[in-house]
Design a protein around this motif. Structure first.
Motif, PDB file in Angstrom:
ATOM      1  N   VAL A 183       0.860  -1.170   0.000  1.00  0.00           N
ATOM      2  CA  VAL A 183       0.000   0.000   0.000  1.00  0.00           C
ATOM      3  C   VAL A 183       0.902   1.227   0.000  1.00  0.00           C
ATOM      4  O   VAL A 183       1.825   1.335   0.811  1.00  0.00           O
ATOM      5  CB  VAL A 183      -0.929   0.026   1.238  1.00  0.00           C
ATOM      6  CG1 VAL A 183      -1.807   1.266   1.210  1.00  0.00           C
ATOM      7  CG2 VAL A 183      -1.784  -1.235   1.288  1.00  0.00           C
ATOM      8  N   THR A 184       0.654   2.135  -0.909  1.00  0.00           N
ATOM      9  CA  THR A 184       1.481   3.324  -1.006  1.00  0.00           C
ATOM     10  C   THR A 184       0.598   4.538  -1.294  1.00  0.00           C
ATOM     11  O   THR A 184      -0.593   4.412  -1.568  1.00  0.00           O
ATOM     12  CB  THR A 184       2.544   3.165  -2.109  1.00  0.00           C
ATOM     13  OG1 THR A 184       3.494   4.224  -2.033  1.00  0.00           O
ATOM     14  CG2 THR A 184       1.903   3.182  -3.496  1.00  0.00           C
ATOM     15  N   GLU A 185       1.194   5.688  -1.209  1.00  0.00           N
ATOM     16  CA  GLU A 185       0.456   6.914  -1.480  1.00  0.00           C
ATOM     17  C   GLU A 185       0.763   7.399  -2.890  1.00  0.00           C
ATOM     18  O   GLU A 185       1.870   7.186  -3.413  1.00  0.00           O
ATOM     19  CB  GLU A 185       0.837   7.990  -0.463  1.00  0.00           C
ATOM     20  CG  GLU A 185       0.373   7.663   0.950  1.00  0.00           C
ATOM     21  CD  GLU A 185       0.783   8.740   1.938  1.00  0.00           C
ATOM     22  OE1 GLU A 185       0.232   8.752   3.056  1.00  0.00           O
ATOM     23  OE2 GLU A 185       1.651   9.570   1.601  1.00  0.00           O
ATOM     24  N   LYS A 186      -0.178   8.060  -3.457  1.00  0.00           N
ATOM     25  CA  LYS A 186      -0.020   8.649  -4.785  1.00  0.00           C
ATOM     26  C   LYS A 186       1.255   9.481  -4.825  1.00  0.00           C
ATOM     27  O   LYS A 186       1.532  10.264  -3.914  1.00  0.00           O
ATOM     28  CB  LYS A 186      -1.237   9.507  -5.098  1.00  0.00           C
ATOM     29  CG  LYS A 186      -1.233  10.196  -6.444  1.00  0.00           C
ATOM     30  CD  LYS A 186      -2.556  10.923  -6.663  1.00  0.00           C
ATOM     31  CE  LYS A 186      -2.572  11.684  -7.969  1.00  0.00           C
ATOM     32  NZ  LYS A 186      -1.606  12.797  -8.023  1.00  0.00           N
ATOM     33  N   GLY A 187       2.028   9.273  -5.897  1.00  0.00           N
ATOM     34  CA  GLY A 187       3.263  10.024  -6.072  1.00  0.00           C
ATOM     35  C   GLY A 187       4.512   9.322  -5.564  1.00  0.00           C
ATOM     36  O   GLY A 187       5.627   9.733  -5.891  1.00  0.00           O
ATOM     37  N   LYS A 188       4.335   8.237  -4.790  1.00  0.00           N
ATOM     38  CA  LYS A 188       5.494   7.535  -4.246  1.00  0.00           C
ATOM     39  C   LYS A 188       6.086   6.570  -5.274  1.00  0.00           C
ATOM     40  O   LYS A 188       5.465   6.215  -6.275  1.00  0.00           O
ATOM     41  CB  LYS A 188       5.094   6.760  -2.983  1.00  0.00           C
ATOM     42  CG  LYS A 188       4.576   7.621  -1.853  1.00  0.00           C
ATOM     43  CD  LYS A 188       5.672   8.458  -1.251  1.00  0.00           C
ATOM     44  CE  LYS A 188       5.175   9.147   0.026  1.00  0.00           C
ATOM     45  NZ  LYS A 188       6.217  10.025   0.612  1.00  0.00           N
ATOM     46  N   TYR A 189       7.295   6.100  -4.941  1.00  0.00           N
ATOM     47  CA  TYR A 189       8.016   5.135  -5.775  1.00  0.00           C
ATOM     48  C   TYR A 189       7.894   3.749  -5.136  1.00  0.00           C
ATOM     49  O   TYR A 189       7.990   3.617  -3.917  1.00  0.00           O
ATOM     50  CB  TYR A 189       9.473   5.577  -5.852  1.00  0.00           C
ATOM     51  CG  TYR A 189      10.441   4.571  -6.417  1.00  0.00           C
ATOM     52  CD1 TYR A 189      11.211   3.764  -5.576  1.00  0.00           C
ATOM     53  CD2 TYR A 189      10.605   4.441  -7.796  1.00  0.00           C
ATOM     54  CE1 TYR A 189      12.110   2.847  -6.095  1.00  0.00           C
ATOM     55  CE2 TYR A 189      11.518   3.527  -8.316  1.00  0.00           C
ATOM     56  CZ  TYR A 189      12.272   2.749  -7.458  1.00  0.00           C
ATOM     57  OH  TYR A 189      13.161   1.844  -7.978  1.00  0.00           O
ATOM     58  N   VAL A 190       7.677   2.717  -5.961  1.00  0.00           N
ATOM     59  CA  VAL A 190       7.596   1.350  -5.433  1.00  0.00           C
ATOM     60  C   VAL A 190       8.444   0.405  -6.275  1.00  0.00           C
ATOM     61  O   VAL A 190       8.662   0.634  -7.469  1.00  0.00           O
ATOM     62  CB  VAL A 190       6.148   0.824  -5.380  1.00  0.00           C
ATOM     63  CG1 VAL A 190       5.296   1.635  -4.432  1.00  0.00           C
ATOM     64  CG2 VAL A 190       5.535   0.753  -6.761  1.00  0.00           C
ATOM     65  N   GLU A 191       8.915  -0.639  -5.612  1.00  0.00           N
ATOM     66  CA  GLU A 191       9.652  -1.713  -6.280  1.00  0.00           C
ATOM     67  C   GLU A 191       8.986  -3.029  -5.934  1.00  0.00           C
ATOM     68  O   GLU A 191       8.710  -3.316  -4.769  1.00  0.00           O
ATOM     69  CB  GLU A 191      11.114  -1.743  -5.827  1.00  0.00           C
ATOM     70  CG  GLU A 191      11.956  -0.610  -6.316  1.00  0.00           C
ATOM     71  CD  GLU A 191      13.439  -0.812  -6.038  1.00  0.00           C
ATOM     72  OE1 GLU A 191      14.248  -0.021  -6.544  1.00  0.00           O
ATOM     73  OE2 GLU A 191      13.778  -1.763  -5.310  1.00  0.00           O
ATOM     74  N   LEU A 192       8.776  -3.834  -6.942  1.00  0.00           N
ATOM     75  CA  LEU A 192       8.173  -5.153  -6.777  1.00  0.00           C
ATOM     76  C   LEU A 192       9.188  -6.180  -7.267  1.00  0.00           C
ATOM     77  O   LEU A 192       9.756  -6.032  -8.345  1.00  0.00           O
ATOM     78  CB  LEU A 192       6.878  -5.256  -7.582  1.00  0.00           C
ATOM     79  CG  LEU A 192       5.882  -4.100  -7.428  1.00  0.00           C
ATOM     80  CD1 LEU A 192       4.664  -4.328  -8.313  1.00  0.00           C
ATOM     81  CD2 LEU A 192       5.471  -3.918  -5.984  1.00  0.00           C
ATOM     82  N   ARG A 193       9.362  -7.233  -6.484  1.00  0.00           N
ATOM     83  CA  ARG A 193      10.418  -8.197  -6.770  1.00  0.00           C
ATOM     84  C   ARG A 193       9.851  -9.540  -7.217  1.00  0.00           C
ATOM     85  O   ARG A 193       8.807  -9.976  -6.710  1.00  0.00           O
ATOM     86  CB  ARG A 193      11.277  -8.393  -5.531  1.00  0.00           C
ATOM     87  CG  ARG A 193      12.382  -9.457  -5.639  1.00  0.00           C
ATOM     88  CD  ARG A 193      13.057  -9.693  -4.304  1.00  0.00           C
ATOM     89  NE  ARG A 193      13.898 -10.870  -4.327  1.00  0.00           N
ATOM     90  CZ  ARG A 193      15.239 -10.835  -4.336  1.00  0.00           C
ATOM     91  NH1 ARG A 193      15.876  -9.656  -4.339  1.00  0.00           N
ATOM     92  NH2 ARG A 193      15.936 -11.954  -4.342  1.00  0.00           N
ATOM     93  N   CYS A 194      10.551 -10.178  -8.139  1.00  0.00           N
ATOM     94  CA  CYS A 194      10.165 -11.509  -8.616  1.00  0.00           C
ATOM     95  C   CYS A 194      11.380 -12.429  -8.607  1.00  0.00           C
ATOM     96  O   CYS A 194      12.418 -12.096  -9.178  1.00  0.00           O
ATOM     97  CB  CYS A 194       9.603 -11.418 -10.034  1.00  0.00           C
ATOM     98  SG  CYS A 194       9.302 -13.031 -10.796  1.00  0.00           S
ATOM     99  N   ASP A 195      11.225 -13.597  -7.962  1.00  0.00           N
ATOM    100  CA  ASP A 195      12.243 -14.647  -7.990  1.00  0.00           C
ATOM    101  C   ASP A 195      11.718 -15.792  -8.854  1.00  0.00           C
ATOM    102  O   ASP A 195      10.804 -16.508  -8.433  1.00  0.00           O
ATOM    103  CB  ASP A 195      12.527 -15.167  -6.579  1.00  0.00           C
ATOM    104  CG  ASP A 195      13.434 -14.260  -5.798  1.00  0.00           C
ATOM    105  OD1 ASP A 195      12.937 -13.294  -5.215  1.00  0.00           O
ATOM    106  OD2 ASP A 195      14.641 -14.533  -5.791  1.00  0.00           O
ATOM    107  N   PRO A 196      12.276 -15.985 -10.034  1.00  0.00           N
ATOM    108  CA  PRO A 196      11.750 -17.026 -10.925  1.00  0.00           C
ATOM    109  C   PRO A 196      12.205 -18.415 -10.489  1.00  0.00           C
ATOM    110  O   PRO A 196      13.034 -18.548  -9.587  1.00  0.00           O
ATOM    111  CB  PRO A 196      12.373 -16.654 -12.270  1.00  0.00           C
ATOM    112  CG  PRO A 196      13.689 -16.033 -11.895  1.00  0.00           C
ATOM    113  CD  PRO A 196      13.414 -15.279 -10.619  1.00  0.00           C
TER     114      PRO A 196
END
Lengths: 112, 113
Positions: free
Chosen positions: B12-25
């Protein structure tokens, strides 16, 4: 118009019924056709895939592709409550990469 | 063996923020895909990696979205200046090169307030 059209349902059937799920598409370049099953809050899992036209059977599942009509189907025989899920069709061309286009999914409920 | 894993499961983040999503295959899978799935819709293709390079990024909606896979294994999807319309489940999948069977992770549910 979307490249892949799929009736979102929901589709409700009694246990033991034969289920027919369908998709139509517009891009004649599609050559690989897949069916995925997705349970709530899970990632999709591949059920079947076929190349070009024809039929493919795997246990209670049969996939059919009619490229002349741009129409694909998935049949589920002897449906079980555990088959209740969202079924997604997916397809991609033979060349030009692995960009896969999914339908919106059909929600299926099998009642015991 | 282990399947595809994604972290975090929820963000959950606020509008305007930066996010990173990680994937381990899955180990040994050279192909990796990112998709976005909105409620009631099928997965929408974002980007496909062959090894370390992005072979097809035609699905990225705009330049706020970027993905990397520096060592040909783990991938990170980065979203700058998040907008409420970015709220969705972000799915990662991997496969052996040239194979149609993509193995999906459980997804990261992103909510932008």
């Amino acid at each position: 118009q979307k490249e892949v059209e799929q009736d979102p349902g929901p589709l409700s059937v009694p246990e033991g019924a034969i289920v027919s799920l369908n998709c139509t598409y517009s891009n004649s370049a599609f050559q690989y056709f897949m069916w995925y099953r997705q349970y709530s809050r899970k990632g999709p899992e591949l059920l079947m895939y076929t190349y070009s036209s024809g039929n493919k059977e795997d246990g209670r599942f049969t996939a059919q592709v009619d490229k002349s009509s741009k129409y694909i189907s998935l049949f589920i025989r002897d449906s079980q409550p555990s088959d209740s899920a969202t079924y997604l069709c997916a397809m991609r061309p033979n060349t030009g990469g692995f960009k896969t286009i999914f339908g919106a999914g059909t929600r299926l409920f099998v009642k015991a | 063996g282990a399947g595809v894993s994604q972290t975090p499961s929820n963000k959950v983040t606020e509008k305007g923020k930066y996010v990173e999503l990680r994937c381990d295959p899955i180990s040994g899978h050279t192909a990796l895909y990112w998709y976005r799935q909105s409620l009631g819709q099928g997965p929408e293709f974002l980007i496909y990696f062959q090894g370390t390079g992005a072979a097809d990024d035609s699905g990225l909606p705009n330049d706020r979205f970027f993905a990397v896979r520096p060592e040909g294994s783990v991938s990170t999807l980065k979203i700058q200046r998040t907008e409420r319309g970015d709220s969705a489940v972000y799915l990662c999948a991997s496969s052996f090169e040239g194979h149609n069977e993509q193995f999906f992770g459980p997804g990261t549910r992103l909510t932008v307030l």
